[in-house]
Scaffold this motif. Sequence first.
Motif, PDB file in Angstrom:
ATOM      1  N   MET A   1       0.849  -1.209   0.000  1.00  0.00           N
ATOM      2  CA  MET A   1       0.000   0.000   0.000  1.00  0.00           C
ATOM      3  C   MET A   1       0.883   1.257   0.000  1.00  0.00           C
ATOM      4  SD  MET A   1      -3.016   1.113   2.705  1.00  0.00           S
ATOM      5  CE  MET A   1      -4.107  -0.294   2.416  1.00  0.00           C
ATOM      6  N   ASN A   2       0.707   2.131  -0.989  1.00  0.00           N
ATOM      7  CA  ASN A   2       1.492   3.369  -0.978  1.00  0.00           C
ATOM      8  C   ASN A   2       0.843   4.406  -0.052  1.00  0.00           C
ATOM      9  OD1 ASN A   2      -0.511   4.790  -2.452  1.00  0.00           O
ATOM     10  ND2 ASN A   2       0.334   4.057  -4.393  1.00  0.00           N
TER      11      ASN A   2
ATOM     12  N   GLU B   1      -2.734   5.500  -0.837  1.00  0.00           N
ATOM     13  CA  GLU B   1      -3.736   4.494  -0.479  1.00  0.00           C
ATOM     14  C   GLU B   1      -3.948   4.466   1.031  1.00  0.00           C
ATOM     15  OE1 GLU B   1      -2.655   1.715  -4.370  1.00  0.00           O
ATOM     16  OE2 GLU B   1      -1.854   1.182  -2.398  1.00  0.00           O
TER      17      GLU B   1
ATOM     18  N   THR C   1      -6.071   7.394   2.168  1.00  0.00           N
ATOM     19  CA  THR C   1      -7.473   7.383   1.738  1.00  0.00           C
ATOM     20  C   THR C   1      -8.163   6.055   2.049  1.00  0.00           C
ATOM     21  OG1 THR C   1      -6.795   6.680  -0.484  1.00  0.00           O
ATOM     22  CG2 THR C   1      -7.047   9.042  -0.128  1.00  0.00           C
ATOM     23  N   ALA C   2      -7.516   5.215   2.842  1.00  0.00           N
ATOM     24  CA  ALA C   2      -8.087   3.902   3.166  1.00  0.00           C
ATOM     25  C   ALA C   2      -9.413   4.043   3.911  1.00  0.00           C
ATOM     26  CB  ALA C   2      -7.095   3.086   3.990  1.00  0.00           C
TER      27      ALA C   2
ATOM     28  N   GLU D   1     -15.841   1.100  -3.990  1.00  0.00           N
ATOM     29  CA  GLU D   1     -14.503   0.602  -3.665  1.00  0.00           C
ATOM     30  C   GLU D   1     -14.044  -0.425  -4.702  1.00  0.00           C
ATOM     31  OE1 GLU D   1     -15.069   1.345   1.144  1.00  0.00           O
ATOM     32  OE2 GLU D   1     -15.306  -0.671   0.322  1.00  0.00           O
TER      33      GLU D   1
ATOM     34  N   THR E   1      -8.531  -0.652  -8.554  1.00  0.00           N
ATOM     35  CA  THR E   1      -7.393  -0.340  -9.426  1.00  0.00           C
ATOM     36  C   THR E   1      -7.826   0.859 -10.265  1.00  0.00           C
ATOM     37  OG1 THR E   1      -7.841  -1.405 -11.554  1.00  0.00           O
ATOM     38  CG2 THR E   1      -7.200  -2.856  -9.727  1.00  0.00           C
TER      39      THR E   1
ATOM     40  N   ASN F   1      -0.085   0.674 -11.647  1.00  0.00           N
ATOM     41  CA  ASN F   1      -1.128  -0.201 -11.099  1.00  0.00           C
ATOM     42  C   ASN F   1      -2.310  -0.387 -12.042  1.00  0.00           C
ATOM     43  OD1 ASN F   1       0.310  -0.445  -8.703  1.00  0.00           O
ATOM     44  ND2 ASN F   1      -0.597   1.445  -7.885  1.00  0.00           N
TER      45      ASN F   1
ATOM     46  N   TYR G   1     -11.511  13.828  -3.256  1.00  0.00           N
ATOM     47  CA  TYR G   1     -10.229  13.355  -3.811  1.00  0.00           C
ATOM     48  C   TYR G   1      -9.525  14.470  -4.576  1.00  0.00           C
ATOM     49  CZ  TYR G   1     -11.246   8.480  -2.636  1.00  0.00           C
ATOM     50  OH  TYR G   1     -11.502   7.316  -1.960  1.00  0.00           O
TER      51      TYR G   1
END
Lengths: 457, 457
Positions: free
Chosen positions: A1-2, A5, A8-9, B5, B10, B66, B169
């Motif tokens: 996970m970067n 990510e 915003t998880a 989600e 991806t 990704n 976002y």
Amino acid sequence: MNTFEAATATPALMTDMYEYTMLEAALKDGTAQRQSVFEVYSRHLPGDRRYGVVAGLGRLLPLIENFRPNEAQLKFLRDRHVISADTQKWLENYTFHGTIRAYREGEVYFPNSPILQVETTFGEGTLLETLILSVLNYDSAVATAASRIVTAAQGRPCMDMGGRRANEYSAIAAARASIVGGFAGTANLAAAMAYDLPAIGTAAHSFTLVHDNEEQAFRSQVDALGTSTTLLTDTYNVEEAITRAVEVAGTDLGGIRIDSGDLASMAQQARSQLDALGATHTKITVTNDLDEYSLLNLRDAPVDSYGVGTRLVTGSGHPTSEMVYKLVERESADGRMQGVAKHAAHKASDAWRKGAWRSYRYNVADAEYVVAGSQRDVEAWGKQHEGEDMRPLLITAIDHGDVDSSLATPQALLAARDYHRQQLEALPIVSRSFKAGDPAIPTLVEHVDPEGGQAES
Amino acid sequence: MNTFEAATATPALMTDMYEYTMLEAALKDGTAQRQSVFEVYSRHLPGDRRYGVVAGLGRLLPLIENFRPNEAQLKFLRDRHVISADTQKWLENYTFHGTIRAYREGEVYFPNSPILQVETTFGEGTLLETLILSVLNYDSAVATAASRIVTAAQGRPCMDMGGRRANEYSAIAAARASIVGGFAGTANLAAAMAYDLPAIGTAAHSFTLVHDNEEQAFRSQVDALGTSTTLLTDTYNVEEAITRAVEVAGTDLGGIRIDSGDLASMAQQARSQLDALGATHTKITVTNDLDEYSLLNLRDAPVDSYGVGTRLVTGSGHPTSEMVYKLVERESADGRMQGVAKHAAHKASDAWRKGAWRSYRYNVADAEYVVAGSQRDVEAWGKQHEGEDMRPLLITAIDHGDVDSSLATPQALLAARDYHRQQLEALPIVSRSFKAGDPAIPTLVEHVDPEGGQAES
């Protein structure tokens, strides 16, 4: 996970830092537990439009449900000294326990309409400010643009093709909001999957250009997608392309798309040519920087559907709705609820929670009643006007922490589109004017609070 | 996992449907394997500004890395009949194998600058169109606004506070892009965590209002956050609030914030009052619908820093950069590379890949050279001009699938900010004008391709 990510998880960091520092201070001094009412409203309609369209509620509810920082996010908040160990403990046990009332998705709104109301403790309510505003401000801006564009399209289906001109996540939200405003579908696949929307799209100019000639491109597309496909006919010469398209696909060709030039005249010529070739059922789609104003100028052109991009996802000149989130009522030291408001010279606001009703005369809306006061007094106002031609505007979306998930389904989204058109049709006809001016109906703010509208300072 | 989600697990569905339908058809007819060059450029600068700022590359690279639909996403594409079983197989094995050259983050750009160039097969290149445009169009719009705002701030730090006026976002992307443009930090916590940015923020009006009076609010904040905090002084009466703030925090008070009214005069009064109270080191921050134009009018006011919101995240009137993604060169049936371009009357573009150089005269930029031709001829042009006062603008971000991840680090982001200011300072001084007009330097397109600029049709 970067790190993106991780950040915003959960939606819990989609906030401004001050929400956590306020929580920190309010937990220390006890005010975090004070019962509070926050409200979302907009002081005026962007661009002096005649109405705004509420959108985003169905997208917001799961975000509020999942709003709790996870371990990595808590560690970040601690490492940055935003919160203390006590606040971390509070957040570990946090879920939203409050009540949220809101205008339905698709509802029209006006200046000072109480679009969303959060009733909960100060601590819980303060954390949601940015997230709620981000969702409602953008989605409502797009839905409002969509609504105007659909009105200008006069019954021809409009499709969202704007994803490339907005942030990649905004694109998904915009596709959804465009449905609320009346759009029929989207080019965006993530939105189609997330919200079960019709997806559209066939080919770009690059597809024609990668082939050795246009005929090969058309043949390839028809072989792969069938004769019902839409062929893009403006890569080289439109007239030749249409001849070629009908040669390749036959008169059953589903559609052609024109993406440049004087769209009205080109559609007229294309229609004549298609008819002369016998392709009388082949549809014409036009795309290229369309908005409500350009659509008005296409009203007489033989166009069957519109692809709308940039201007849709950027709110047709108004990419945000300028909604704000304000504390309007809270528990005092003595336990009584009290209206509160900023008093400084500018940007003053009305204290106390608001009720909202829309009144009608011969089935046409004539006023938005915004009633400010204590819960009891606002409810009494509603009872007093029962039987009048008046409709309450707030519904309960979250009841003491219990989310009404029926508001977040694909069915609810389609229902919001229908609901919106009904509400729009019940507005004075000036609402369909694209000229800047006064809101279609006035907002009448009535103070029924104990102090007659005077909040304490 | 909810459907949103799943749809965003991806980045592979952050596309328009036609990218997959084109892939489907091109895999069937073999053109998907044709070597191709796609380019991102903008036909003009939004608002007739003098320059644009490239941003988003560091955010884009991990998304491209990704980019592969997962099982659920493939199922969605199959269920919707967007792709066949053969295409599914191709996608299961897909990773990007191509080469991407691009303008650095922070680089200035002009009409027809080849901002990003994708060299790969048609199939791989076509899938990335929307994602690349979404990222670059939004991030560059915000970075361009940020750059202008920072110029207008004349050395005073600018902070991003716009998250609430953009999609949740977009808010994160905007915070990052604002750094490229020269901002010092952000209120957005997710951005601070994702990109290791300085975060700022202390309290809203609601924090004052939830307390029984302003003094209690100030005391609570100072107790929790220390005297170095910034107190919000315009909830009731600014003058009284400043007196109270210094009483509570002492003359070491870190700062005050003013969020309404005539900011210049209020800052002037506040400075005099703070100085008279002995709080000579207390900083003044102002916020409230600021942009480059309002900052110019605050140039003489004793303000120490700016919080910028709505206008930053909406690109100060231009929320998208209008960049496009076009196929400019591809392999022909005979295996040779060939320049291609749309020929129809409007929106024509230049065939063949582009090289890009900026030339200088006495260290001031005087032209953007965009050289169109085959790889060999463009390279020869570069060699021929070696030793001249000219700088190549394209760097390699992905080399045959190998991502230069040093371009996506927090260090790279800070370096981009420095790089941007250097490039801006090397532009003619008209670039710092906020009046609409011609680009600061002309773009000179030179054709060195075999057909002298004529692409086949």
